[in-house]
Every structure is written in structure tokens, then in C-alpha cells.
Design a protein around this motif. Structure first.
Motif, PDB file in Angstrom:
ATOM      1  N   ASP A 189       0.854  -1.192   0.000  1.00  0.00           N
ATOM      2  CA  ASP A 189       0.000   0.000   0.000  1.00  0.00           C
ATOM      3  C   ASP A 189       0.888   1.240   0.000  1.00  0.00           C
ATOM      4  O   ASP A 189       0.525   2.278  -0.540  1.00  0.00           O
ATOM      5  CB  ASP A 189      -0.888   0.013   1.251  1.00  0.00           C
ATOM      6  N   VAL A 190       2.061   1.097   0.649  1.00  0.00           N
ATOM      7  CA  VAL A 190       3.077   2.149   0.655  1.00  0.00           C
ATOM      8  C   VAL A 190       4.392   1.504   0.220  1.00  0.00           C
ATOM      9  O   VAL A 190       4.835   0.524   0.827  1.00  0.00           O
ATOM     10  CB  VAL A 190       3.244   2.802   2.040  1.00  0.00           C
ATOM     11  N   LEU A 191       4.987   2.051  -0.826  1.00  0.00           N
ATOM     12  CA  LEU A 191       6.259   1.538  -1.338  1.00  0.00           C
ATOM     13  C   LEU A 191       7.322   2.603  -1.117  1.00  0.00           C
ATOM     14  O   LEU A 191       7.238   3.703  -1.658  1.00  0.00           O
ATOM     15  CB  LEU A 191       6.135   1.224  -2.828  1.00  0.00           C
ATOM     16  N   ILE A 192       8.308   2.284  -0.272  1.00  0.00           N
ATOM     17  CA  ILE A 192       9.383   3.218   0.053  1.00  0.00           C
ATOM     18  C   ILE A 192      10.659   2.714  -0.602  1.00  0.00           C
ATOM     19  O   ILE A 192      11.123   1.610  -0.303  1.00  0.00           O
ATOM     20  CB  ILE A 192       9.568   3.340   1.574  1.00  0.00           C
ATOM     21  N   ILE A 193      11.237   3.511  -1.493  1.00  0.00           N
ATOM     22  CA  ILE A 193      12.360   3.074  -2.320  1.00  0.00           C
ATOM     23  C   ILE A 193      13.582   3.946  -2.056  1.00  0.00           C
ATOM     24  O   ILE A 193      13.494   5.180  -2.061  1.00  0.00           O
ATOM     25  CB  ILE A 193      12.002   3.151  -3.816  1.00  0.00           C
ATOM     26  N   THR A 194      14.721   3.313  -1.871  1.00  0.00           N
ATOM     27  CA  THR A 194      15.956   4.072  -1.729  1.00  0.00           C
ATOM     28  C   THR A 194      16.312   4.781  -3.038  1.00  0.00           C
ATOM     29  O   THR A 194      16.164   4.226  -4.127  1.00  0.00           O
ATOM     30  CB  THR A 194      17.129   3.149  -1.329  1.00  0.00           C
ATOM     31  N   GLY A 195      16.794   6.012  -2.912  1.00  0.00           N
ATOM     32  CA  GLY A 195      17.198   6.772  -4.085  1.00  0.00           C
ATOM     33  C   GLY A 195      18.359   6.152  -4.826  1.00  0.00           C
ATOM     34  O   GLY A 195      18.616   6.484  -5.996  1.00  0.00           O
TER      35      GLY A 195
END
Length: 276
Positions: A189-195
Motif C-alpha cells: 500500500d506504501v512503497l518506500i524506495i531508496t534513491g
């Protein structure tokens, strides 16, 4: 898509700066263990994650060192030249290009007002994502503070990471191999991706795997604070940095420092999100 995001962002920077870009040169470079930093002749600075494990030349001895871009030799080079390397090169040369792009982005963003975008200094990207207890969260990269907060909230979550040694024993139950992204990412539902995925060309594939309703957050010093290209391709929140003391910032990077050492001292967190 990651390369497309870089290309579009470079185009925006070139367009905004115009002829002023012609006079901007590299003043200083620091290649650190965790991040590489570039300071411009204008005083602006930017960073990118150092791809230590992906640099085939990061070994002894003189033969390999010949291929490395020594920081001292970059001083005085046109910043515009390094922009091209953000798109065309890989490894440490792309890293230097992205760090230069991020420094120029800070210059290009000064005094710019865009009613479509909310920019908040000091706001953590995790807080901006407004993760709820009922959300399923997938974190790409071992963001220790984020993982700690997810456990505190009690939200169901997974962490995709290439190197499990970066995780602590109590974090391992949430670990999933990076190769399992096609299986895991669609659950988010929330996708947190490293830059860092911007530098290794995996950002686009991860965004494409997300379900349409997912809130996509891209975070880290590698993230450019010009959000247009990211938002055009489905991202909702960017968490980057604003360097406030360029020399002190590069000093920290050259000493092997990370966010624990420069946030609140020589750099501050900055969050950009679409206005509702």
C-alpha cells in the motif's frame, strides 16, 4: 525508466539555469564510503550514494586506480560536462554525475514557487507518507529508522535488500531477497524506495511493479529535489536533502560519515509532495 527520470531532470536543470550553467564549475569532490559529494563554484552541493560494492575498480592496485576519476583532477571542470555522465556512464562516474545534478538542482530550485508541489524542510519522508497500522509497507533498502518506526506502529511490512548483512537479527523476519521484488512489491500500500535505485537503474522496474493505488516514496541523499520527472512517472513523495554548509558536508562524507553525522549540522531533510 530510471534513466528516463535522470534525462528529464537534467533537461529541466539545463532549461532553468540557461546560460548561467556555462560559468558553473566543480570546486570540490569527496568520494566517501557511503556517499559521494560535489561542491560547485557557486557554493551549492549535492550527493549520491557511493556504489562501493558495484565498482570493479575499487581494488588494489595502481592499474585499477588509473581508471578512477581522482577528485583533485575534477576541480575546475564544467559542471555541465558531468551532467552528461549522470546518464551515459555507470559506477562511480554516474555517481559523480548525479551528485553534480543534485547540486545544480539546489541552485535551480532557489526562489522557485510551484503551486502543485509542497516543499517542507525538516519533514521526514516517512512522516509525510502517513503510514497507518492497516497499511502493508514494502521498503526497498535497509532504512533502519523506517524499519524501527514500522515495528513501533505494528504495520505489516517487508524489506527488500541485496545484502542481508545490513540488517540486524531482529529485522531478519521481515527480510525478502531483492530478486523477489515481482512477488513482494505488488502487495504494498506504501512503497518506500531508496534513491540509490536511481543510480543502478532499478527504480523504473520497481515503480512498474507497484499497484495503481500504492503511495510511492523515493528517499535518500541521491534523490534530486526537482520532483517533476519522478511525479510524472508515478511517485508521490520525495525525501531528499538540502546542504546548508557545503564544505562541512563534504568533510563528513570524506571521513566516511552518513546521515547520522550530517543531518542537523551541514544538511537538512527536505520533503517534496504533490498538493492534494
Amino acid at each position: 525508466m530510471a534513466n528516463a527520470i535522470l534525462k528529464r531532470t537534467v533537461e529541466i536543470v539545463r532549461d532553468r539555469l540557461g546560460h548561467a550553467l556555462d560559468d558553473v564549475t566543480i570546486d570540490r569532490v569527496a568520494i566517501g564510503l557511503f556517499f559521494t559529494g560535489v561542491k560547485l563554484s557557486t557554493g551549492h552541493a549535492g550527493a549520491c550514494a557511493t556504489p562501493v560494492k558495484d565498482i570493479p575498480d575499487a581494488v588494489c592496485c595502481p592499474g585499477s586506480a588509473m581508471a578512477m576519476p581522482f577528485p583533485g583532477k575534477l576541480r575546475g571542470r564544467r559542471a555541465a560536462d558531468l551532467l552528461d555522465e549522470a546518464m551515459e556512464q555507470v559506477g562511480i562516474r554516474r555517481t559523480l554525475g548525479i551528485a553534480t545534478l543534485n547540486a545544480l538542482a539546489q541552485m535551480a530550485n532557489e526562489d522557485r514557487v510551484d503551486e502543485r508541489i509542497e516543499i517542507v524542510e525538516g519533514l521526514d519522508a516517512f512522516a509525510a507518507a502517513q503510514v497507518g497500522v492497516d497499511d502493508t509497507v514494502v521498503v526497498v533498502g535497509a532504512f533502519v529508522p523506517f524499519l524501527r518506526e514500522l515495528r513501533r506502529i505494528g504495520a505489516r511490512h517487508w524489506v527488500l535488500e541485496k545484502d542481508p548483512s545490513t540488517l540486524k537479527p531482529h529485522e531478519m523476519p521481515y527480510f525478502r531477497e531483492a530478486e523477489r521484488a515481482p512477488e513482494v512489491v505488488p502487495e504494498a500500500d506504501v512503497l518506500i524506495i531508496t534513491g540509490t535505485t536511481l543510480a543502478n537503474d532499478t527504480l523504473g522496474d520497481l515503480i512498474a511493479l507497484a499497484k495503481p493505488s500504492a503511495r510511492i516514496v523515493v528517499v535518500g541523499p541521491t534523490v534530486t529535489i526537482i520532483p517533476d520527472a519522478f511525479f510524472e512517472r508515478g511517485c508521490h513523495i520525495l525525501g531528499g536533502i538540502k546542504v546548508t554548509d557545503a564544505d562541512a558536508f563534504l568533510d563528513i562524507l570524506s571521513e566516511g560519515g552518513s546521515g547520522y553525522h550530517f543531518f542537523g549540522k551541514s544538511a537538512t531533510k527536505i520533503t517534496l509532495r504533490k498538493r492534494l
